[in-house]
Enzyme design. Structure first.
Site, short mmCIF file in Angstrom:
data_model
loop_
_atom_site.label_atom_id
_atom_site.label_comp_id
_atom_site.label_asym_id
_atom_site.label_seq_id
_atom_site.Cartn_x
_atom_site.Cartn_y
_atom_site.Cartn_z
N HIS A 297 -44.08 -37.66 -31.35
CA HIS A 297 -43.88 -36.74 -30.22
C HIS A 297 -42.42 -36.65 -29.81
CE1 HIS A 297 -48.10 -38.00 -30.12
NE2 HIS A 297 -48.31 -36.73 -29.84
N LEU B 29 -45.75 -14.53 -17.80
CA LEU B 29 -45.12 -15.71 -17.20
C LEU B 29 -44.59 -16.65 -18.28
CD1 LEU B 29 -44.42 -17.11 -14.55
CD2 LEU B 29 -46.55 -18.40 -14.76
N ARG C 248 -47.51 -23.21 -22.48
CA ARG C 248 -48.32 -23.18 -23.69
C ARG C 248 -49.69 -22.58 -23.42
NH1 ARG C 248 -49.28 -24.26 -28.82
NH2 ARG C 248 -51.33 -25.08 -29.29
#
Ligand code: GLN
Ligand code: ZN
Length: 764
Positions: A704, A25, A525
């Site tokens: 980030h 996936l 992830r």
């Protein structure tokens, strides 16, 4: 609907992994994102994975099978789609799947930049969910397309399933109020109406059971959990047309919510009997009318179930519950698919483990044992007993040398260090740093060259010597860059580390790495947590060569870079046969050995990262103090073996310290770097309030995002920080490590950061 009329079941799991046994996936979703495949191909991969999961669970002998546990990204985000709460900023994205991904990851759609929803940890696991946003204008509408499609898919396979949804109390408790709205939980009554519509619809579809997950009921995060639960489930239970309702709770013990749920007309209650006890159930006579779904197989850790222990937990339930179903304690989303892929384990180790597929087999065996008696599963019990005995007797789990060293250090007091002020003086004499010294958190960009080299090493295209040379070149380049930028305290850049926990786990005894033990962390992830199975010790130095090499290239101090004991535990599967505090002390001792060696090798500054300190905080208030005590002790054990003139840094990855703020002060690191850029330095006032007086480096820019902050912005941030902290204590650094960023951004940003530090320094 009553328990008598609800269809029977005896063995189930609360959910299962969805990334695919070989991360199919993940690969498909990432290809879809980069336009390498289209929707049809992605949907086909997903359908195959879902089908295989259903088939395997049915073939293994479960007689109730969860559905709607699949997700392209996150099941909380699916729930937001189901309830119609996606924020207005994604509404313009026409395609439903792209809208879903826009909410999860943000991006540019038709020329419009869309900010993603926030992501945060799912209770105390390493799974992260997408935080729903509830604004004053949020309305609830039922969008059942996904759940109905997955039901139909299962029906067409001839498999009767039980849809799983997140319950309304948990959903709202984990949501975030936006745009000035009140606490989301205030919308509970209204939201329950949507759940009622959904239950009616499911009943129309012939659904026999629905599983409604309410893990928040095992925490102290909602006031009046019992009253809320009683209210909501009396209402849903009172519906005339609905499936049988199974309210699942997990990750801990229910307190007053258990009798409250038992007083409502729902049919089944799921309790976590791995992280909670059976005793509480005996005090609730109403359970005699209910099905108790007994989570006796650990859904979130990888140890084989001791079947004797599990049977002993199940037996008394027969006398107090109307019916007993055997289950995992929570979804097996949190463990890898199957042990089958692990071909390199020694036989002993393998016999102690159970991944997802093996846990299903355990559930089935226990259910058989419960209904037909222990003799019916004699062979399984015998194998389980043999594994338990082998684990107990294995010398790797009981290393007298490690244990006596810890006892000795703990009895003589772990610290070699003087008071903070003395340390500060000794360190300043040695390091002679300017006020507002500049530094970074450790990692530099993990460039394509680094990744390629790692892949080449794994595939045997280069040997260890060649790999090491590439990494050394990388270290040299990072040192040179930092000198050019005129940063005061340098780092080696961590190119040799794939992951800050795995890197140490691979070098410590007591750990092993799985070959294919992937679990979903968030979205696409996945992580492969190491398994901490035995007594931990450090056979030889782990980082000294890298640190001394980097230090040999410069006259400026280079920080030695280590991961702290709490973070190592938080991101591993940890042995369950002794208190976490004891395991933490062993890891701490190994890190302490490393700090002493780094010191001896001439390294003057050592950073011990603890980004996960807050993650392991227990869900129940009464357990928090004990956790904070042992976690602080472990950090101190790991850092207090060095001299006063060796400077200890730590790094924490979040800015809302809340309940851990005092513990952070208690770590007593000489310098603490923390995330602060997004929270406007508020954290400095919080630290002052608990009397923290050591060095602190509130991140002056957010790593980030790819954005390069202007010098002036960071000057402002530093001036703001100086209102709370004197210049002698203030450090200048980014929010976190730079490994996920690109070189160009990093160079520009750091250039501005150093300029800002110099400008503000000259104002002092
Ligand atoms: N030293 C680590 C790095 O810079 C810290 C990472 C983290 O905080 N998670 O990458
Ligand atoms: Zn960080």
């Amino acid at each position: 609907m009553t328990t008598q009329s609800a269809p029977l079941f005896t063995a189930t799991v609360l959910g299962s992994p969805r990334i695919g046994p070989n991360r199919e996936l993940k690969r498909a979703v990432e290809k879809y994102w980069s336009d390498k495949i289209g929707r049809a191909e992605l949907d086909a991969v997903a359908a195959t994975l879902r089908g295989n999961t259903l088939r395997q669970l049915a073939d293994a002998g479960l007689d109730s099978i969860p559905v709607n546990t699949f997700s392209y990204y996150d099941h909380m985000l699916d729930q937001s789609v189901l309830l119609g709460t996606l924020p207005p900023r994604v509404a313009g994205v026409a395609d439903d799947l792209d809208r879903f991904f826009a909410a999860a990851r943000g991006g540019t759609y038709d020329g419009v930049d869309i900010a993603p929803l926030e992501m945060t940890k799912w209770f105390d696991t390493n799974y992260h969910y997408i935080v729903p946003e509830i604004g004053p204008d949020t309305t609830f509408t039922l969008n059942p397309a996904k759940i109905l499609a997955e039901l139909d898919e299962a029906t067409s396979m001839g498999i009767a399933t039980r849809p799983v949804i997140v319950g309304p109390i948990t959903y709202l408790a984990l949501s975030k109020a936006v745009d000035g709205a009140g606490a989301p939980i205030g919308r509970l009554d209204e939201l329950v109406g949507i759940y009622a519509d959904l239950l009616e619809l499911l009943a129309d579809k012939g659904v026999g059971w629905v599983q409604i997950d309410e893990p928040v009921l095992v925490t102290d995060n909602v006031d009046n959990a019992g009253a809320l639960a009683e209210n909501v489930y009396s209402r849903l239970g009172g519906l005339t047309k609905r499936p049988a309702i199974f309210v699942a709770t997990y990750f801990g013990e229910l307190t007053d919510a258990l009798p409250a749920l038992a007083r409502t007309p729902i049919e089944a209650i799921g309790v976590d009997l791995v992280y909670g006890g059976v005793d509480a159930l005996a005090a609730v006579p109403e359970l005699a009318q209910k099905t108790v779904v007994a989570g006796v197989v650990d859904g979130r850790n990888i140890w084989r179930t001791d079947l004797e222990v599990a049977l002993a937990k199940l037996a008394p339930l027969l006398g107090l519950a109307g019916k007993v179903v055997v289950s995992t304690s929570c979804s097996t989303l949190h463990v890898p698919y199957s042990l089958e892929a692990e071909t390199e384990l020694d036989d002993a180790l393998r016999s102690w483990l159970a991944f997802g597929a093996e846990k299903v087999a355990e559930v089935v065996a226990l259910s058989k044992g419960l209904s037909q008696g222990r003799e019916a599963i004699a062979a399984e019990v015998e194998a389980s007993n043999a594994a338990v005995a082998s684990r107990k007797a294995d010398p790797r789990l009981n290393n007298a040398g490690v244990r006596s060293r810890i006892a000795e250090i703990q009895s003589t007091g772990a610290s070699n260090r003087g008071p903070a002020a003395d340390r500060h003086a000794a360190q300043q004499a040695r390091l002679n740093l300017p006020p507002l010294p500049t530094t970074t958190i450790g990692s530099y960009p993990q460039t394509t060259e680094i990744r390629v080299a790692r892949a080449d090493l794994r595939a045997g295209r280069i040997d260890a010597t060649q790999y090491e040379q590439i990494m050394r070149d990388e270290v040299a380049a990072v040192i040179k860059l930092q000198e050019e930028l005129d940063i005061d305290v340098l780092v080696h850049g961590e190119p040799e580390r794939n992951d800050m926990v795995q890197y140490f786990a691979e070098q410590l005894e007591g750990f092993f790495a799985t070959q294919n033990g992937w679990v979903q962390s968030y979205g696409s992830r996945c992580v492969r947590p190491p398994v901490l199975f035995g007594d931990v010790f450090r056979p030889k130095p782990m980082t000294v060569e890298w640190a001394t090499y980097a230090q040999s290239l410069t006259t400026k101090p280079v920080k030695g870079m280590l991961t702290g004991p709490v973070t190592i535990l938080a991101w591993s599967f940890v042995r369950d046969d002794q208190p976490l505090a004891d395991t933490a002390a062993q890891v701490a001792l190994a890190i302490r050995d490393e700090t002493v060696d780094l010191e001896q090798a001439g390294i003057a500054i050592i950073q011990v990262d603890e980004p996960a300190l807050r993650e392991l905080l227990p869900l129940r208030s009464k357990e928090k103090q004990e956790y904070l005590k042992w976690s602080v002790e472990a950090f101190k054990l790991s850092t207090a073996g060095v001299r006063d003139d060796t400077q200890i840094h730590t790094h924490l990855c979040y800015s809302e310290f809340g309940e851990v703020i005092k513990a952070i002060a208690d770590l007593d690191a000489d310098v603490t770097s923390i995330e602060a850029a997004r929270s406007h330095m508020e954290v400095l006032d919080d630290l002052n309030a608990v009397g923290f007086g050591n060095g602190v480096g509130p991140g002056v820019y957010d790593i980030h995002s790819p954005r390069v902050p202007a010098t002036d912005e960071m000057i402002m941030a530093l001036r703001e920080a100086l209102a709370a902290v004197p210049a002698e204590r203030l450090w200048v650094n980014p929010d976190c490590g730079l490994k996920t960023r690109k070189n160009d951004e990093v160079i520009e940003s750091l250039r501005h950061m150093v300029e800002a530090a110099k400008a503000v320094r000259s104002e002092q």
